[in-house]
Design an enzyme around this catalytic site. Structure first.
Site, PDB file in Angstrom:
ATOM      1  N   ASP A 108       0.869  -1.271  -0.139  1.00 35.46           N
ATOM      2  CA  ASP A 108       0.083   0.106  -0.084  1.00 35.46           C
ATOM      3  C   ASP A 108       0.675   1.328  -0.129  1.00 35.46           C
ATOM      4  O   ASP A 108       0.567   2.217  -0.690  1.00 35.46           O
ATOM      5  CB  ASP A 108      -1.042  -0.045   1.178  1.00 35.46           C
ATOM      6  CG  ASP A 108      -2.203   0.808   0.761  1.00 35.46           C
ATOM      7  OD1 ASP A 108      -2.697   0.452  -0.423  1.00 35.46           O
ATOM      8  OD2 ASP A 108      -2.749   1.313   1.687  1.00 35.46           O
TER       9      ASP A 108
ATOM     10  N   GLU B 249      -0.181  10.375   5.326  1.00 40.36           N
ATOM     11  CA  GLU B 249      -0.297   9.136   4.967  1.00 40.36           C
ATOM     12  C   GLU B 249       1.014   8.479   4.868  1.00 40.36           C
ATOM     13  O   GLU B 249       1.340   7.367   5.180  1.00 40.36           O
ATOM     14  CB  GLU B 249      -1.385   8.771   3.804  1.00 40.36           C
ATOM     15  CG  GLU B 249      -2.131   7.592   4.028  1.00 40.36           C
ATOM     16  CD  GLU B 249      -3.282   7.643   3.033  1.00 40.36           C
ATOM     17  OE1 GLU B 249      -4.105   8.284   3.256  1.00 40.36           O
ATOM     18  OE2 GLU B 249      -3.442   6.616   2.151  1.00 40.36           O
TER      19      GLU B 249
ATOM     20  N   GLU C  18     -11.290   6.169  -2.560  1.00 39.62           N
ATOM     21  CA  GLU C  18     -11.183   6.456  -0.940  1.00 39.62           C
ATOM     22  C   GLU C  18     -12.286   5.893  -0.408  1.00 39.62           C
ATOM     23  O   GLU C  18     -12.133   5.430   0.938  1.00 39.62           O
ATOM     24  CB  GLU C  18     -11.104   8.244  -1.077  1.00 39.62           C
ATOM     25  CG  GLU C  18     -10.006   8.900  -1.444  1.00 39.62           C
ATOM     26  CD  GLU C  18      -8.755   8.532  -0.837  1.00 39.62           C
ATOM     27  OE1 GLU C  18      -8.349   7.675  -0.309  1.00 39.62           O
ATOM     28  OE2 GLU C  18      -8.116   9.681  -0.665  1.00 39.62           O
TER      29      GLU C  18
ATOM     30  N   GLU D 147      -9.340  -3.041  -6.201  1.00 45.38           N
ATOM     31  CA  GLU D 147      -9.432  -2.935  -4.829  1.00 45.38           C
ATOM     32  C   GLU D 147      -9.468  -4.487  -4.160  1.00 45.38           C
ATOM     33  O   GLU D 147      -8.820  -4.974  -3.451  1.00 45.38           O
ATOM     34  CB  GLU D 147     -10.460  -2.306  -4.105  1.00 45.38           C
ATOM     35  CG  GLU D 147     -10.200  -0.796  -4.362  1.00 45.38           C
ATOM     36  CD  GLU D 147      -9.053  -0.240  -3.482  1.00 45.38           C
ATOM     37  OE1 GLU D 147      -8.736  -0.773  -2.501  1.00 45.38           O
ATOM     38  OE2 GLU D 147      -8.536   0.978  -3.885  1.00 45.38           O
TER      39      GLU D 147
HETATM   40  C1  LIG Z   1      -5.195   0.276  -2.438  1.00 48.43           C
HETATM   41  C2  LIG Z   1      -5.565   1.513  -1.757  1.00 48.43           C
HETATM   42  N1  LIG Z   1      -6.789   1.985  -2.042  1.00 48.43           N
HETATM   43  C3  LIG Z   1      -7.209   3.008  -1.605  1.00 48.43           C
HETATM   44  C4  LIG Z   1      -6.325   3.824  -0.560  1.00 48.43           C
HETATM   45  C5  LIG Z   1      -6.926   4.952   0.200  1.00 48.43           C
HETATM   46  N2  LIG Z   1      -6.242   6.176  -0.179  1.00 48.43           N
HETATM   47  C6  LIG Z   1      -5.478   3.177  -0.410  1.00 48.43           C
HETATM   48  N3  LIG Z   1      -4.164   3.719   0.524  1.00 48.43           N
HETATM   49  N4  LIG Z   1      -4.924   2.184  -0.914  1.00 48.43           N
END
Ligand SMILES: Cc1ncc(CN)c(N)n1
Length: 247
Positions: A55, A97, A149, A229
């Site tokens: 991520d 983040e 998001e 996702e």
């Molecule tokens: C795969 C993924 N999707 C969404 C997000 C949210 N910004 C994330 N951090 N990573």
């Protein structure tokens, strides 16, 4: 409002319609077994660490995507809409983040410099690159931005709801996307996407005129986000058939 709505009767905005129409995959993305395992306290920590490293790579690629949406909002030239302020606030939280990922990685002993992108991460990042192209409509890019998001917001908020058994050490991660402020930010993104998607309705003046083509492209893009996702969560669990063996 669509032409069939009656005065005083609530009607579905486009994103509501999509979520209802594609309910199965939407649930698949927002109630994935990986998320459910965080929520019930049984998550495999090697899966969590894999998710963390992948991520981090995704979020770095997400920053230029959001910047490209900001450029599209600027080019639209509607200063009074407030879209740029919402998108800018998103860029600000992505800065936090990235710092959080670095701090979390050191806490869990994950060396981010050694993490190579796995196939689902590569594919998702490539998809973001496609969406960054100037010829991609603002409406399509906004629909993707909101969906990306929203999946995290809904997933992690679920891990904080009453009755969840999320471990203390993972609660902070869940708070990052599951908090009310992030929820309000996702609602703002959704409102922008819906305003853009509002179509010409008989007898009413649309807020924004977009072509049918952009609307159907936006729906396809929404669906692709959900698929990416799900693949991303599968990879994190190690159930995608591509992931490296568990450490
Ligand atoms: C795969 C993924 N999707 C969404 C997000 C949210 N910004 C994330 N951090 N990573």
């Amino acid at each position: 409002m669509d032409g069939k709505s009656k005065p005083g009767v609530p009607y579905d905005v486009m994103t509501d319609t999509w979520v209802k129409k594609h309910r199965l995959i939407y649930i698949g993305a927002t109630r994935h077994p990986f998320i459910l395992s965080i929520r019930d306290g049984t998550v495999d920590l090697s899966a969590f660490k894999r998710w963390l490293g992948q991520d981090y790579i995704f979020v770095r690629a997400f920053v230029p995507f959001v910047a490209s949406v900001l450029i599209k909002a600027y080019k639209k030239g509607d200063e009074s809409s407030g879209d740029m302020e919402v998108i800018l606030s998103g860029l600000g939280s992505l800065n936090d983040e990235i710092a959080w990922f670095k701090q979390e990685a050191s806490k869990w002993g994950v060396d981010l410099s050694q993490v190579a992108p796995e196939k689902p991460t590569q594919d998702y990042c490539r998809f973001l690159e496609e969406l960054m192209r100037p010829e991609v409509d603002y409406t399509v890019a906004m629909a993707a931005f909101w969906a990306i998001e929203a999946v995290y917001q809904e997933s992690f908020a679920h891990c904080l709801e009453e009755g969840s058994k999320t471990s203390t050490e993972l609660q902070e991660a869940c708070q990052r996307w599951g908090n009310d402020g992030f929820g309000r930010y996702c609602s703002s993104l959704r409102n922008i996407a819906d305003r853009q998607l509002e179509k010409v309705a008989s007898g009413s003046v649309p807020l924004v005129k977009v072509s049918e083509d952009a609307v159907s492209k936006a729906e396809v893009t929404f669906l692709r986000v959900l698929e990416y996702e799900v693949d991303f969560w599968n990879m994190s669990c190690g159930t995608d058939g591509h992931s490296a063996p568990k450490p």
